[in-house]
Design a protein around this motif. Structure first.
Motif, mmCIF file in Angstrom:
data_model
loop_
_atom_site.group_PDB
_atom_site.id
_atom_site.type_symbol
_atom_site.label_atom_id
_atom_site.label_comp_id
_atom_site.label_asym_id
_atom_site.label_seq_id
_atom_site.Cartn_x
_atom_site.Cartn_y
_atom_site.Cartn_z
ATOM 1 N N LYS A 108 0.821 -1.209 0.000
ATOM 2 C CA LYS A 108 0.000 0.000 0.000
ATOM 3 C C LYS A 108 0.860 1.267 0.000
ATOM 4 N N TYR A 112 -1.746 5.549 3.637
ATOM 5 C CA TYR A 112 -2.368 4.632 4.600
ATOM 6 C C TYR A 112 -1.763 4.774 5.996
ATOM 7 N N LEU A 124 -5.935 -4.596 5.720
ATOM 8 C CA LEU A 124 -5.925 -3.507 4.729
ATOM 9 C C LEU A 124 -4.531 -2.952 4.519
ATOM 10 N N TRP A 131 0.629 -10.274 5.251
ATOM 11 C CA TRP A 131 -0.644 -10.098 4.560
ATOM 12 C C TRP A 131 -1.124 -11.425 3.942
ATOM 13 N N ILE A 193 -22.086 -4.346 11.069
ATOM 14 C CA ILE A 193 -20.711 -4.855 11.073
ATOM 15 C C ILE A 193 -20.262 -5.213 12.494
ATOM 16 N N GLU A 317 -13.422 -0.811 7.430
ATOM 17 C CA GLU A 317 -13.698 -1.062 6.003
ATOM 18 C C GLU A 317 -15.160 -1.422 5.754
ATOM 19 N N GLY A 318 -15.753 -2.121 6.750
ATOM 20 C CA GLY A 318 -17.093 -2.647 6.519
ATOM 21 C C GLY A 318 -18.200 -1.672 6.850
ATOM 22 N N VAL A 322 -19.880 0.975 3.052
ATOM 23 C CA VAL A 322 -21.278 0.586 2.816
ATOM 24 C C VAL A 322 -22.195 1.797 2.981
ATOM 25 N N VAL A 383 -14.797 3.875 -2.605
ATOM 26 C CA VAL A 383 -13.356 4.125 -2.484
ATOM 27 C C VAL A 383 -12.918 4.732 -3.824
ATOM 28 N N PHE A 386 -7.195 4.425 -4.636
ATOM 29 C CA PHE A 386 -6.333 3.757 -3.648
ATOM 30 C C PHE A 386 -4.922 3.686 -4.215
ATOM 31 N N PHE A 448 -14.513 -2.634 -6.224
ATOM 32 C CA PHE A 448 -13.974 -3.375 -5.076
ATOM 33 C C PHE A 448 -12.509 -3.699 -5.297
ATOM 34 N N ARG A 453 -5.278 -8.264 -4.194
ATOM 35 C CA ARG A 453 -5.626 -7.425 -3.033
ATOM 36 C C ARG A 453 -6.995 -6.801 -3.169
ATOM 37 N N CYS A 455 -11.193 -6.489 -2.590
ATOM 38 C CA CYS A 455 -11.940 -6.385 -1.338
ATOM 39 C C CYS A 455 -12.402 -7.764 -0.892
ATOM 40 N N PHE A 460 -20.055 -10.053 0.752
ATOM 41 C CA PHE A 460 -20.746 -9.670 1.988
ATOM 42 C C PHE A 460 -21.450 -8.321 1.771
ATOM 43 N N ALA A 461 -20.687 -7.359 1.221
ATOM 44 C CA ALA A 461 -21.228 -6.004 1.047
ATOM 45 C C ALA A 461 -22.428 -6.020 0.101
HETATM 46 C C1 HEM Z 1 -19.609 -0.890 -0.849
HETATM 47 C C2 HEM Z 1 -18.831 -1.594 -0.068
HETATM 48 C C3 HEM Z 1 -17.347 -1.767 -0.235
HETATM 49 C C4 HEM Z 1 -16.500 -1.253 -1.177
HETATM 50 C C5 HEM Z 1 -16.843 -0.345 -2.358
HETATM 51 C C6 HEM Z 1 -15.176 -1.734 -0.869
HETATM 52 C C7 HEM Z 1 -14.043 -1.452 -1.612
HETATM 53 C C8 HEM Z 1 -12.778 -1.901 -1.299
HETATM 54 C C9 HEM Z 1 -11.593 -1.575 -2.048
HETATM 55 C C10 HEM Z 1 -11.547 -0.677 -3.280
HETATM 56 C C11 HEM Z 1 -10.550 -2.183 -1.435
HETATM 57 C C12 HEM Z 1 -9.074 -2.083 -1.837
HETATM 58 C C13 HEM Z 1 -8.482 -0.944 -1.060
HETATM 59 C C14 HEM Z 1 -7.019 -0.785 -1.280
HETATM 60 O O1 HEM Z 1 -6.394 -1.494 -2.061
HETATM 61 O O2 HEM Z 1 -6.477 0.085 -0.609
HETATM 62 C C15 HEM Z 1 -11.068 -2.908 -0.308
HETATM 63 C C16 HEM Z 1 -10.298 -3.674 0.547
HETATM 64 C C17 HEM Z 1 -10.793 -4.295 1.671
HETATM 65 N N1 HEM Z 1 -12.115 -4.364 2.065
HETATM 66 FE FE1 HEM Z 1 -13.674 -3.547 1.113
HETATM 67 N N2 HEM Z 1 -15.237 -2.504 0.265
HETATM 68 C C18 HEM Z 1 -16.548 -2.567 0.672
HETATM 69 C C19 HEM Z 1 -17.050 -3.263 1.758
HETATM 70 C C20 HEM Z 1 -16.312 -4.040 2.619
HETATM 71 C C21 HEM Z 1 -16.832 -4.797 3.724
HETATM 72 C C22 HEM Z 1 -18.324 -4.890 4.077
HETATM 73 C C23 HEM Z 1 -15.777 -5.386 4.360
HETATM 74 C C24 HEM Z 1 -15.760 -6.292 5.560
HETATM 75 C C25 HEM Z 1 -16.770 -6.942 6.026
HETATM 76 C C26 HEM Z 1 -14.579 -4.992 3.637
HETATM 77 C C27 HEM Z 1 -13.296 -5.361 3.990
HETATM 78 C C28 HEM Z 1 -12.170 -5.053 3.257
HETATM 79 C C29 HEM Z 1 -10.823 -5.450 3.649
HETATM 80 C C30 HEM Z 1 -10.433 -6.206 4.913
HETATM 81 C C31 HEM Z 1 -9.960 -4.984 2.642
HETATM 82 C C32 HEM Z 1 -8.448 -5.197 2.556
HETATM 83 C C33 HEM Z 1 -8.228 -6.475 1.739
HETATM 84 C C34 HEM Z 1 -6.766 -6.809 1.502
HETATM 85 O O3 HEM Z 1 -5.943 -5.901 1.347
HETATM 86 O O4 HEM Z 1 -6.478 -8.020 1.433
HETATM 87 N N3 HEM Z 1 -14.928 -4.183 2.582
HETATM 88 N N4 HEM Z 1 -12.429 -2.718 -0.236
#
Ligand code: HEM
Length: 511
Positions: A108, A112, A124, A131, A193, A317-318, A322, A383, A386, A448, A453, A455, A460-461
């Motif tokens: 990242k 961040y 994240l 990771w 969440i 994030e969650g 949302v 988002v 990023f 997403f 990497r 989401c 879930f979302a």
């Molecule tokens: C509209 C809903 C959502 C959108 C648009 C979204 C979008 C994203 C995006 C763009 C990333 C990448 C961010 C990056 O690279 O810096 C990300 C990562 C992540 N999101 Fe979501 N997210 C959403 C909902 C959720 C929910 C509900 C959860 C958990 C229950 C969640 C957990 C995570 C986690 C833990 C990461 C890091 C994953 C990793 O790096 O392996 N997100 N999300």
């Protein structure tokens, strides 16, 4: 001091400045780093500040300059300097594919670091082997069969949300009320969440929750800090009033999660031994925390701090992502009444105008609603951008990007590319009908993120969003005041409106 010596001093300083500037010009035309990045188009930059002065101003200005002005002027890849740091924002689907599908560019970016005090090395932010091992550990928690068990939570919290909004509407003689819907949506997504991640109800929607207040305020504090570059210095920040408030909020946020982990660990041991209902009386629904407690093997593999970081990451994030999407979705419905009517007609058919819960079996029948959600995420991605850090030189298209640069993945700019999405400012859910979407570049749309990497909470979302938003659209009509100005999106960690989401809400008359 005589006039003459002032003159000599002035000439001396001017000479020094000219020499320093010339030295800097020679440096940026000869150093391999600058020679490489200067091949990429971008605005002229200056010593020390780079292009920082051009983005100084409001958060809406920042979003506009990065995602619209510069992306339109320089194209799918450009180069800027913020201070002495080089940023390469990208919005070309072909180049995005190179970055997001690579195992090399998974670390990242520098922005961040603001989140580290709160989220530590949670999923994240962490990189490398840490990771990889955590991602492997947490992926099963989002398996289809587990998501099913959360449908009840989504419905329960939707009912509370609809009850609150319904009561407000009813308190007006004509059953209509103008309100900022955003805080209601934010509290609802936080309640969801909390229950899913920690197995705990905080009742943010109905009670006064300190945790909710701390989460909201923390977001504002981080944005304020970002707008005041002098607070980047940790010493100055920790002495400032904002820094002190930040530390206090951290105590509340961490204290809350630590307390839950402690209690849950006790009840988790009890559940493991007795194989009975857990403390909250819920059978078969395992919050993410239980998975982490199980994997921790009593602290051998995951310490309580590791678990706290992962849970805080899910909370962050969650929740914000949302609620951002839900706010923009209702806005899009309000300013596109035809689309709202189409969505409502679909829902009337599926639910036969009843108030019953939405089940997993209903989900495949909510096709138009799904297209509206996707179209909202296209125009208003939660988002909007990023980052990735380049650890070793990497070839992206025709450019060699040297180590040390930060790549900016501009989701909003990519999603508004008129060559891929004609009339990009028109809300048109039909873009996501199967035949329309066929043949589109796979990296032209990535709300997403994508690749290794992406989401982890995507499915879930989407399930949560379909259940909550279908509940709202079934019961209420959303309108936008004819004399109000259109909302202005701004980058506030997630994409938020500068002025809230003020809509006129009324109950559907057949209820
Ligand atoms: C509209 C809903 C959502 C959108 C648009 C979204 C979008 C994203 C995006 C763009 C990333 C990448 C961010 C990056 O690279 O810096 C990300 C990562 C992540 N999101 Fe979501 N997210 C959403 C909902 C959720 C929910 C509900 C959860 C958990 C229950 C969640 C957990 C995570 C986690 C833990 C990461 C890091 C994953 C990793 O790096 O392996 N997100 N999300």
């Amino acid at each position: 001091m005589s006039l003459y010596s002032v003159y000599v001093a002035f000439c001396f300083v001017a000479l020094l400045l000219v020499l320093a500037y010339t030295g800097w010009l020679i440096y940026i035309h000869t150093s391999p780093f600058h020679v490489a990045v200067n091949r990429i188009p971008g605005p002229k930059y200056f010593p020390i500040v780079g292009n920082a002065l051009e983005i100084a101003g409001g958060l809406d200005h920042l979003l506009h300059t990065f995602q619209i002005k510069w992306a339109q002027k320089y194209g799918g890849i450009y180069r800027i300097f913020i201070g002495t740091r080089c940023f390469i924002p990208i919005s070309s689907p072909e180049l995005m594919e190179v970055i997001l599908s690579s195992q090399k560019t998974i670390d990242k970016g520098t922005s961040y670091s603001e989140l580290i005090p709160w989220l530590g090395q949670g999923l994240l932010i962490s990189s490398g082997d840490l990771w990889r091992s955590r991602r492997k550990l947490l992926t099963p928690a989002f398996h289809f069969s587990i998501l099913n068990t959360f449908v009840e939570v989504f419905n329960e919290q939707s009912r509370v949300l609809c009850g609150i909004i319904g009561d407000i509407c009813q308190s007006f003689a004509d059953g209509k009320s103008e309100m900022d819907v955003y805080p209601f949506l934010a509290k609802c997504s936080l309640d969801v969440i909390c229950e899913v991640a920690m197995g705990t109800k905080i009742n943010a929607q109905t009670d006064d929750s300190d945790y909710y207040k701390a989460v909201c305020r923390m977001g504002q504090v981080m944005i304020t800090k970002f707008q005041k570059p002098w607070l980047e210095n940790q010493r100055i920040f920790s002495l400032s009033a904002l820094g002190k408030e930040h530390d206090q909020l951290l105590k509340t946020l961490h204290g809350f999660t630590e307390d839950i982990i402690r209690k849950r660990r006790k009840s988790f041991i009890y559940v493991s031994n007795n194989n009975e209902k857990n403390e909250s009386g819920i059978k078969n629904r395992l919050p993410l925390l239980d998975l982490l407690l199980q994997a921790s093997d009593d602290g051998k593999f995951l310490s309580d701090l590791d678990i706290r970081n992962e849970i805080d990451t899910f909370m962050f994030e969650g929740h914000d992502t949302v609620s951002s999407l839900m706010g923009w979705f209702l806005y899009c419905m309000a300013i596109n009444p035809d689309c709202q009517e189409n969505a409502w007609t679909e829902l009337s058919g599926v639910f036969d105008n009843s108030e019953r819960d939405c089940t997993q079996e209903d989900i495949p029948n909510l096709k138009y609603l799904e297209c509206c959600i996707k179209e909202t995420l296209r125009m208003y991605p939660s988002v909007p951008a990023f980052e990735r850090t380049v650890q070793e030189d990497v070839q992206i298209g025709k450019y060699l990007i040297p180590a040390g640069c930060t790549l900016g993945c501009l989701t909003l700019a990519t999603h508004r590319n008129p060559e891929v999405f004609p009339d990009p400012l028109v809300f048109n859910p039909e873009r996501f009908f199967a035949d329309e979407a066929n043949g589109r570049h796979p990296y032209a749309y990535f709300p997403f993120s994508a690749g290794p990497r992406n989401c982890i909470g995507q499915r879930f979302a989407l399930l949560e969003l379909k259940i909550i938003l279908s509940s709202l659209i079934r019961r209420f009509k959303f309108e936008f005041s004819s004399d109000a100005e259109l909302l202005i999106p701004s980058h506030q960690i997630t994409l938020k409106s500068l002025t809230g989401i003020n809509l006129i809400v009324s109950r559907r008359c057949n209820q």
